[in-house]
Write a protein that holds these residues in place. Structure first.
Motif, PDB file in Angstrom:
ATOM      1  N   TRP A  89       0.809  -1.219   0.000  1.00 46.58           N
ATOM      2  CA  TRP A  89       0.000   0.000   0.000  1.00 46.58           C
ATOM      3  C   TRP A  89       0.839   1.265   0.000  1.00 46.58           C
ATOM      4  O   TRP A  89       0.400   2.295  -0.499  1.00 46.58           O
ATOM      5  CB  TRP A  89      -0.934   0.004   1.218  1.00 46.58           C
ATOM      6  N   TYR A  90       2.023   1.181   0.594  1.00 47.05           N
ATOM      7  CA  TYR A  90       2.889   2.365   0.630  1.00 47.05           C
ATOM      8  C   TYR A  90       3.176   2.858  -0.795  1.00 47.05           C
ATOM      9  O   TYR A  90       2.978   4.039  -1.114  1.00 47.05           O
ATOM     10  CB  TYR A  90       4.186   2.006   1.344  1.00 47.05           C
ATOM     11  N   ALA A  91       3.594   1.916  -1.651  1.00 48.96           N
ATOM     12  CA  ALA A  91       3.877   2.286  -3.039  1.00 48.96           C
ATOM     13  C   ALA A  91       2.610   2.754  -3.744  1.00 48.96           C
ATOM     14  O   ALA A  91       2.638   3.682  -4.557  1.00 48.96           O
ATOM     15  CB  ALA A  91       4.487   1.097  -3.782  1.00 48.96           C
ATOM     16  N   PHE A  92       1.495   2.121  -3.400  1.00 53.61           N
ATOM     17  CA  PHE A  92       0.221   2.495  -4.023  1.00 53.61           C
ATOM     18  C   PHE A  92      -0.114   3.957  -3.734  1.00 53.61           C
ATOM     19  O   PHE A  92      -0.381   4.743  -4.644  1.00 53.61           O
ATOM     20  CB  PHE A  92      -0.886   1.572  -3.495  1.00 53.61           C
ATOM     21  N   TRP A  93      -0.049   4.337  -2.444  1.00 53.77           N
ATOM     22  CA  TRP A  93      -0.419   5.715  -2.100  1.00 53.77           C
ATOM     23  C   TRP A  93       0.599   6.723  -2.612  1.00 53.77           C
ATOM     24  O   TRP A  93       0.227   7.853  -2.982  1.00 53.77           O
ATOM     25  CB  TRP A  93      -0.603   5.852  -0.592  1.00 53.77           C
TER      26      TRP A  93
END
Lengths: 165, 174
Positions: A89-93
């Motif tokens: 999710w870090y990369a997603f956001w």
């Protein structure tokens, strides 16, 4: 040695050789009897008028600039896409923030109407009482005579520009 | 000769030849197309150095994007496109002195540097490493690039709307 790029290189080389050989063989085999009709751009159909090298509409330029911006965005999406699954999710956001920055720019552009293909206004001749049908930029002689020092450049000059569109 | 060395010299010749055509051509459109070969040759250089991502970026952004912008710029200018441009020599002496100075500096740097000749690591897929670095160490520069692109969009829009404003015909309704 050059491992994976070898395929790209082979593709490039085969493309060049194939084109060259085809043109060469065709040039050796075909009879050469040119005529004006054969040498035209389109052998049948529309007859071309003037040069194809004309001055392009400046509105294409803005679209080309937009294309460049979004192309850089897409180029940066590629390395992200390869690691996206591992990082979660870090990369997603992080990418959401990045894309939304550019999306704000896109919304701004739409709001300003920069992508709208604004057509020049039609210039319709009009009827003037006592004079007859006149061009749209026509003015009564009394108004023209008022500005002797300043010739009516802003009237006739700008209308000529729009007329050539 | 090794294949990679042969390829290097082939593309070097391509770059120098097309760059010379670009500079000396009298037709500005021919110059723009010669620039395409220069930029594509540079992409081949990056590929020879196993910098795959940079090579692809070079092809996409420079050959596919910047060159189109250059061609549009050429096609949008009223004059200079139809007329042949004059490639003549002006300020011969200062130009020669300046070029000589730059050449001397470059050659001195080239000769005095101790070049580290490490064997090329054959890591073909660099894209993944770049992606990891972008998401960890270089997160801030990555987002700054986003801001930069936003600024580019705003700049282009401002330019476009000003051009459109100039075009508005005078009140035709009368």
């Amino acid at each position: 040695m050059l491992a994976e790029y070898g395929y790209v290189l082979m593709f490039l080389a085969i493309g060049c050789v194939f084109t060259a050989v085809t043109l060469l063989v065709a040039g050796l085999l075909r009879p050469n009897r040119p005529s004006p009709e054969k040498l035209m751009t389109y052998e049948c159909g529309e007859e071309p008028v003037g040069s194809a090298w004309i001055q392009y509409n400046h509105r294409f330029y803005v679209i080309a600039l937009m294309f460049l911006v979004f192309e850089v965005e897409v180029v940066l999406l590629f390395p992200w896409a390869t690691v996206f699954q591992d990082m979660g999710w870090y990369a997603f956001w992080a990418m959401i923030v990045f894309v939304s920055l550019i999306f704000i720019g896109f919304l701004y552009e739409l709001g300003k109407g920069a992508l709208q293909w604004d057509k020049p206004q039609p210039q319709i001749p009009r009827y003037v009482e006592g004079v007859g049908v006149v061009p749209h930029h026509w003015k009564p002689e009394s108004e023209v005579a008022d500005v002797v020092g300043q010739p009516a450049a802003n009237v006739s000059g700008s209308t000529q520009d729009t007329a050539t569109e | 000769m090794e294949l990679s060395a042969f390829l290097f010299y082939f593309f070097a010749l391509l770059i120098i030849g097309s760059a010379a055509i670009m500079v000396f051509s009298k037709n500005i459109v021919h110059s723009a197309f010669a620039l395409m070969f220069t930029l594509a040759g540079l992409a081949a250089f990056y590929a020879l150095l196993y910098a795959g991502f940079v090579a692809v970026t070079q092809l996409l952004v420079y050959v596919g994007g910047i060159l189109v912008i250059v061609l549009f710029g050429v096609m949008l200018t009223t004059r200079g496109y139809f007329e042949k441009i004059k490639t003549r020599t002006v300020h011969l002496l200062p130009a020669a002195l300046f070029s000589m100075a730059i050449a001397i500096i470059l050659i001195t740097v080239f000769l005095s540097t101790e070049w580290i000749l490490a064997p090329l690591e054959e890591e073909v897929f660099t894209v993944q490493g770049i992606g990891e670095l972008l998401m960890t160490d270089y997160m801030l520069p990555f987002q700054v690039v986003g801001v930069l692109l936003l600024l580019a969009i705003i700049g282009a829009v401002l330019m476009a709307t000003r051009v459109a404003g100039e075009e508005e015909p005078p009140s035709a309704s009368g």
